[in-house]
Design an enzyme around this catalytic site. Structure first.
Site, PDB file in Angstrom:
ATOM      1  N   HIS A  71       0.856  -1.183   0.000  1.00 50.95           N
ATOM      2  CA  HIS A  71       0.000   0.000   0.000  1.00 50.95           C
ATOM      3  C   HIS A  71       0.897   1.241   0.000  1.00 50.95           C
ATOM      4  O   HIS A  71       2.061   1.166   0.398  1.00 50.95           O
ATOM      5  CB  HIS A  71      -0.886   0.047   1.260  1.00 50.95           C
ATOM      6  CG  HIS A  71      -1.941  -1.008   1.287  1.00 50.95           C
ATOM      7  ND1 HIS A  71      -3.217  -0.759   1.756  1.00 50.95           N
ATOM      8  CD2 HIS A  71      -1.930  -2.313   0.925  1.00 50.95           C
ATOM      9  CE1 HIS A  71      -3.941  -1.873   1.681  1.00 50.95           C
ATOM     10  NE2 HIS A  71      -3.173  -2.831   1.186  1.00 50.95           N
ATOM     11  N   ARG A  72       0.336   2.341  -0.420  1.00 56.09           N
ATOM     12  CA  ARG A  72       1.085   3.603  -0.334  1.00 56.09           C
ATOM     13  C   ARG A  72       1.310   3.957   1.142  1.00 56.09           C
ATOM     14  O   ARG A  72       0.424   3.793   1.979  1.00 56.09           O
ATOM     15  CB  ARG A  72       0.308   4.743  -1.000  1.00 56.09           C
ATOM     16  CG  ARG A  72       0.281   4.697  -2.497  1.00 56.09           C
ATOM     17  CD  ARG A  72      -0.326   5.977  -3.043  1.00 56.09           C
ATOM     18  NE  ARG A  72       0.632   7.071  -2.969  1.00 56.09           N
ATOM     19  CZ  ARG A  72       1.186   7.638  -4.046  1.00 56.09           C
ATOM     20  NH1 ARG A  72       0.870   7.214  -5.263  1.00 56.09           N
ATOM     21  NH2 ARG A  72       2.039   8.620  -3.903  1.00 56.09           N
TER      22      ARG A  72
END
Length: 204
Positions: A71-72
């Site tokens: 995920h970012r």
């Protein structure tokens, strides 16, 4: 699952072109070992590959987490809004270019204990042992024994010279007939015995 064998050879079962499994590597699971590719290789959307060598033993619940799990982390939220669809999907570019550690590669003759987990991009050497419940976040040397969360090197199974000799012998590359003839030396013999068996191979 009734009538389901608990031990399966993985090579014939794997369908994905992104997964490669060597001869005789097996998975043991009392529920559904044949579902290994979907239940135990997670978040595998490509293009990275999972490579498992020959003669590896995978206990129940061994899992490989692939790069698609990322995920970012550079903004206020890690939530992957675009993957939920709808109008959020217009922002799919926010999910491209996430960190990618590359292929996950397992050597030959590796033993994975119950419930161990391998994180993306890890490389595990030949003859390694992954203790039950371990979370492997970094590379494991040839013949290393690791355990814990995150997994730490407990010890190397043999001294440096012996490891070098074992890697040179590379018994896992022998024809299966030759392995069958020398299975006692492979399982419980000395390196001298293995080297003697290797010298009897026609191409050496």
């Amino acid at each position: 699952m009734a009538g389901q064998p608990r031990v399966v050879l993985l090579k014939p079962l794997v369908k994905s072109e992104l997964i490669e499994v060597g001869d005789f590597s097996y998975y043991d699971d009392p529920d559904d070992p044949t579902a290994f590719e979907t239940r135990n290789v997670l978040y595998h959307y490509g293009p990275e590959r999972l490579v498992i060598g020959k003669y590896c033993a995978l206990a129940t619940g061994v899992r490989f987490i692939m790069n698609g799990a990322n995920h970012r982390m550079d903004g206020p939220s890690t939530f992957p809004f675009p993957s939920m669809g709808g109008s959020w999907s217009e922002h799919f570019d926010l999910l491209t270019g996430l960190p990618n550690r590359g292929d996950t590669v397992v050597g030959n003759d590796v033993w994975f204990g119950y419930g161990s987990t391998v994180m993306p991009g890890v490389r595990i050497g030949h003859g390694a042992i992954i203790a039950a419940g371990s979370v492997v976040t970094s590379d494991v040397p040839d013949y290393g024994i690791v355990g814990g969360n995150p997994a730490r090197l407990i010890r190397i199974r043999h001294d440096e010279e012996t490891v070098a000799r074992l890697l040179a012998v590379a018994w896992w590359d022998w024809p299966v007939e030759h392995i069958t003839e020398h299975v006692r030396a492979i399982m419980s013999g000395s390196v001298d015995e293995l080297e003697k068996a290797a010298s009897a191979l026609p191409h050496r």
